[in-house]
Design a protein around this motif. Structure first.
Motif: not given
Ligand code: TYD
Length: 210
Positions: A49, A64, A68
């Protein structure tokens, strides 16, 4: 014996990672079992990530980005941080939930309470015992970060390229954090050579760790 959980926060170039290393050496010399980790990162999933978040081509929006980060955080807490604390280690983590409150909640504008709720969900309510915020003038800090980058020792970071205004808001955000959570969060003046800054860290450690 339950261990401890200490997090290191602040803007880019404030020297928090150097201080984390110094504290780790210090604690080990005192006989403590320690574990060093970082966010985003610390597990295979979370490091993957991290690569996504630092990739300048992806440009995720704030929402987003926070999902994450929280996915990486949940994996990191459950696989690494919580077990290490339960085994009695002093866990030292370079950035944690407060970075999300400041960068995503305040600076990117997602909202403090909204990010706090996501943090709680991701961590199952685990909070640091102590958070050190390294504070210094962003211009000097960035000059330090850039000289580090030009030496090729650091990664290219998307967030490193933000304008000066962004870094000023990050600094203010961490100061606000310390005002909101005075029992847990300590602001350390990060100006000066590493040993001098570390001399300001030692007195704020819990008695048992000194
Ligand atoms: P990193 O290499 O850890 O930078 P630094 O040396 O400044 O700690 O890069 C991580 C970047 O991710 C950093 O710019 C801060 C950002 N970040 C967030 O925006 N939110 C978060 O929750 C975390 C953990 C990091």
């Amino acid at each position: 014996m339950r261990g401890r959980f200490i997090t290191f926060e602040g803007g880019e170039g404030t020297g928090k990672s150097t201080q984390l290393g110094l504290l780790n050496d210090w604690l080990k010399a005192l006989g403590h079992a320690t574990m060093v980790t970082r966010e985003p990162g610390g597990t295979k999933l979370a490091e993957a990530v991290r690569r996504l978040l630092l990739d300048p081509e992806l440009e995720p929006d704030g929402l987003s980005e926070i999902f994450l980060l929280e996915a990486a955080r949940h994996d990191h807490v459950e696989r690494i941080i919580r077990p290490a604390i339960e085994e009695g280690a002093v866990v030292l983590c370079d950035r944690f939930t407060d970075s999300s409150l400041v960068y995503q909640g305040l600076v990117r504008g997602l909202g403090w309470d909204e990010v706090a709720a996501l943090n709680r969900l991701a961590t199952g309510g685990l909070e640091p015992d102590l958070t050190l915020v390294f504070d210094m003038d962003p211009e000097s800090a960035l000059a330090r970060a850039h000289s580090r980058n030009s030496l090729g020792r650091s990664r290219q970071s998307r967030l490193d390229d933000e304008p000066a205004e962004f870094h000023r808001r990050v600094r203010e955000g961490f100061v606000e954090l310390a005002e909101r959570e005075p029992d847990r969060v300590r602001v350390i003046d990060a100006d000066g050579p590493p040993e001098k800054v570390f001399a300001r860290v030692r007195p704020v450690l819990p008695e048992a760790l000194r």
